[in-house]
Each structure stands twice: as structure tokens, then as C-alpha cells.
Scaffold this motif. Structure first.
Motif, PDB file in Angstrom:
ATOM      1  N   SER A 132     -16.051  20.287  22.898  1.00 31.98           N
ATOM      2  CA  SER A 132     -17.445  20.325  22.430  1.00 31.98           C
ATOM      3  C   SER A 132     -17.422  21.327  21.259  1.00 31.98           C
ATOM      4  O   SER A 132     -18.170  21.117  20.286  1.00 31.98           O
ATOM      5  CB  SER A 132     -18.103  21.167  23.595  1.00 31.98           C
ATOM      6  N   LYS A 133     -16.326  22.100  21.114  1.00 31.40           N
ATOM      7  CA  LYS A 133     -16.178  23.038  19.816  1.00 31.40           C
ATOM      8  C   LYS A 133     -15.561  21.985  18.817  1.00 31.40           C
ATOM      9  O   LYS A 133     -16.048  22.558  17.509  1.00 31.40           O
ATOM     10  CB  LYS A 133     -15.368  24.204  20.218  1.00 31.40           C
ATOM     11  N   ALA A 136     -20.735  21.656  28.922  1.00 31.01           N
ATOM     12  CA  ALA A 136     -20.267  22.325  27.769  1.00 31.01           C
ATOM     13  C   ALA A 136     -20.836  21.622  26.532  1.00 31.01           C
ATOM     14  O   ALA A 136     -21.256  22.316  25.573  1.00 31.01           O
ATOM     15  CB  ALA A 136     -18.900  22.033  27.828  1.00 31.01           C
ATOM     16  N   LEU A 137     -21.030  20.188  26.560  1.00 28.90           N
ATOM     17  CA  LEU A 137     -21.825  19.728  25.391  1.00 28.90           C
ATOM     18  C   LEU A 137     -22.982  20.082  25.043  1.00 28.90           C
ATOM     19  O   LEU A 137     -23.768  20.218  24.190  1.00 28.90           O
ATOM     20  CB  LEU A 137     -21.735  18.254  25.421  1.00 28.90           C
ATOM     21  N   LEU A 190     -18.443  20.493  17.518  1.00 24.56           N
ATOM     22  CA  LEU A 190     -19.211  21.440  16.687  1.00 24.56           C
ATOM     23  C   LEU A 190     -18.968  21.530  15.215  1.00 24.56           C
ATOM     24  O   LEU A 190     -19.674  21.570  14.335  1.00 24.56           O
ATOM     25  CB  LEU A 190     -19.715  22.649  17.509  1.00 24.56           C
ATOM     26  N   GLY A 228     -18.001  24.980  30.766  1.00 28.19           N
ATOM     27  CA  GLY A 228     -17.938  23.567  31.287  1.00 28.19           C
ATOM     28  C   GLY A 228     -17.540  24.071  32.933  1.00 28.19           C
ATOM     29  O   GLY A 228     -17.927  24.864  33.347  1.00 28.19           O
ATOM     30  N   SER A 250     -22.129  30.069  24.387  1.00 24.81           N
ATOM     31  CA  SER A 250     -21.234  28.631  24.727  1.00 24.81           C
ATOM     32  C   SER A 250     -21.237  28.771  26.247  1.00 24.81           C
ATOM     33  O   SER A 250     -21.225  29.792  26.925  1.00 24.81           O
ATOM     34  CB  SER A 250     -19.630  29.336  24.260  1.00 24.81           C
ATOM     35  N   GLU A 297     -20.848  17.386  30.476  1.00 28.15           N
ATOM     36  CA  GLU A 297     -22.001  17.310  30.005  1.00 28.15           C
ATOM     37  C   GLU A 297     -22.651  18.785  29.606  1.00 28.15           C
ATOM     38  O   GLU A 297     -23.413  19.033  28.748  1.00 28.15           O
ATOM     39  CB  GLU A 297     -22.754  16.701  30.901  1.00 28.15           C
ATOM     40  N   ALA A 327     -12.790  20.309  28.196  1.00 27.89           N
ATOM     41  CA  ALA A 327     -14.399  20.311  27.958  1.00 27.89           C
ATOM     42  C   ALA A 327     -14.965  21.063  26.751  1.00 27.89           C
ATOM     43  O   ALA A 327     -15.782  20.736  25.879  1.00 27.89           O
ATOM     44  CB  ALA A 327     -15.139  20.839  29.287  1.00 27.89           C
ATOM     45  N   TYR A 328     -14.459  22.413  26.767  1.00 29.71           N
ATOM     46  CA  TYR A 328     -14.763  23.421  25.831  1.00 29.71           C
ATOM     47  C   TYR A 328     -14.204  23.055  24.332  1.00 29.71           C
ATOM     48  O   TYR A 328     -14.916  22.886  23.590  1.00 29.71           O
ATOM     49  CB  TYR A 328     -14.195  24.790  26.234  1.00 29.71           C
ATOM     50  N   ASN A 380     -22.951  24.224  23.739  1.00 28.67           N
ATOM     51  CA  ASN A 380     -21.811  24.436  22.439  1.00 28.67           C
ATOM     52  C   ASN A 380     -22.264  23.319  21.547  1.00 28.67           C
ATOM     53  O   ASN A 380     -22.091  23.630  20.222  1.00 28.67           O
ATOM     54  CB  ASN A 380     -20.642  24.131  23.115  1.00 28.67           C
ATOM     55  N   LEU A 381     -22.698  22.221  21.667  1.00 27.73           N
ATOM     56  CA  LEU A 381     -22.908  21.168  20.554  1.00 27.73           C
ATOM     57  C   LEU A 381     -24.425  20.649  20.528  1.00 27.73           C
ATOM     58  O   LEU A 381     -24.978  20.972  19.467  1.00 27.73           O
ATOM     59  CB  LEU A 381     -22.008  19.841  20.864  1.00 27.73           C
TER      60      LEU A 381
END
Length: 240
Positions: A163-164, A111-112, A167, A93, A90, A109, A159-160, A115-116
């Protein structure tokens, strides 16, 4: 907690495997007989944990597109296939955490990307190996580590959390789509843990108020055990 579990023959890959929850998962899975490959970015840390645990260490960055297929090839080559993938790596961001209006696009970007998109790319690259495992009756499972920030709007965690959240929904969709392939997908929120990532996000947090990664890992392994078909390449002992 788990007791007398024998995961002999189970092939597991863990990303972010040199600290926090990922390290706890690597240690516990190896101790219970699983064959484990883990991924992390820092070569020295990968070597250290590989030497300590006997797991196969892979140096790679989930946020970099061109690292994905080399990681996937090393996972399947070292384990001889794959039964379980745990996408744990993880990125927060922005560090320190920032309000969305103050978050740089590049930090979102980042973080994505980890995480994703990184979890998506690695799962896609390993999908064939997982489907083969399912066809062989071994079971196949993808666990994506989520967060309560995916459902709760915490200021500074934009951001986190975004992204989660993406996900978690990706996981739900893929679980529906992969039923014919025999692959299960789970998104698991392990709770607030005493990890380097949490300390980076909230350096003033009291560790005594946070869950120990070993406990979170044991809880995830219980869910892993429940999600695999009975007798799928492992024998399970008593649970305490």
C-alpha cells in the motif's frame, strides 16, 4: 531542528492526528503559529487533542468512502481554505503481521483503503482548495507519509508495504500532473519511530532503537518549509 519559525496564517490538515507522528506534527505546527485541522477515528481522542492544542478536531475514518467529503468540508470550513495536506493516517492490515500467503484479502483491502485509497480520495476532495491556495500565491503542498517498507521487501509487511509503495508512486505521478495547478506532492519516509503503530506491528522492539516522533515531525516540517514558495503566507525565522 527548527527554531523561531512563524507559520502564522498557514492552513494545514493532518490525518491520523491523535497519536504518534500525526500528534507530534499537530503540536509542533500549532506551536509555530499554523492553523491546523486534524482527523482521527475516535471522538474522545479527537476532543482531548483539540482541547490540548487548540487545533480543530474532526472525527472521521479515512478508510470509509462516505466519511471523505464530510472531512474535506470540515477542513476547509474550519481553516478557511487549505495550504498543506499531510496524509499520515495508516493501517497495518493484518495484526499481528502475516505473510502474504496467510493474509486475508479483507486485511489487504483494509491497508489499501486507508493508506492508498483514503489518501487519494481526501486529496481529490481537497484538490480544488489547494489549487485555489496556489493561485493566490500562498503555495500548496501535499505530503504523503511513506515507509521504507515501500521499497524493501520485509517478510510480514506485505499489505502495508504494497500500500505504501502504491502511495509513493501515486505521489510521484500526481506531482507531475499537478504542476500546472501549482501544487507540490512529496512522499516522505520518516523512518522507524517509537509510535503505537510500530508497537502494534513489532511489540518486542526496543523503543531506544527507534526515532522519537517529535524528531521525525521536525524533519518533515523542515521539508514542508523548503517545498513552499518563499514568503507564501508565512514568514520563516532562523533554522538551527
Amino acid at each position: 531542528m527548527l527554531a523561531n519559525i512563524d507559520f502564522h496564517g498557514l492552513r494545514v490538515a493532518v490525518t491520523g492526528g491523535t497519536s504518534g507522528l500525526g500528534l507530534a506534527l499537530v503540536r509542533q505546527l500549532v506551536a509555530q503559529g499554523a492553523r491546523v485541522a486534524f482527523v482521527a477515528r475516535t471522538a474522545a481522542n479527537v476532543e482531548l487533542i483539540a482541547d490540548e492544542t487548540g487545533a480543530h478536531g474532526i472525527v472521521g475514518d479515512l478508510g470509509k468512502k462516505h466519511d471523505i467529503y464530510p472531512i474535506a468540508l470540515q477542513v476547509t470550513a474550519s481553516l478557511g481554505g487549505l495550504d498543506v495536506l499531510i496524509n499520515n493516517a495508516s493501517s497495518l492490515g493484518p495484526v499481528p503481521l502475516a505473510l502474504l500467503a496467510d493474509t486475508e484479502c479483507e486485511d489487504l483491502e483494509k491497508a489499501l483503503a486507508v493508506n492508498l485509497v483514503g489518501a487519494f480520495r481526501l486529496t481529490k476532495a481537497l484538490f480544488g482548495a489547494l489549487a485555489t491556495s496556489a493561485r493566490e500565491g500562498r503555495g500548496a503542498l501535499v505530503i504523503n507519509i511513506s515507509s521504507d517498507a515501500a521499497v524493501n521487501a520485509y517478510p510480514g509487511w506485505g499489505a502495508y508495504g504494497a500500500s505504501k509503495a502504491a502511495l509513493a508512486h501515486l505521489t510521484a505521478i500526481w506531482d507531475e500532473e499537478a504542476k500546472d495547478d501549482g501544487i507540490r506532492f512529496l512522499a516522505i519516509d520518516p523512518g522507524d519511530m517509537d509510535t503505537p503503530l510500530h508497537a502494534l506491528a513489532l511489540p518486542d522492539a526496543d523503543p531506544a532503537t527507534l526515532k522519537h516522533p517529535d524528531l521525525a515531525a521536525a524533519e518533515i516540517i523542515e521539508k514542508l518549509l523548503d517545498a513552499l514558495p518563499a514568503g507564501a503566507a508565512l514568514s520563516a525565522g532562523a533554522r538551527g
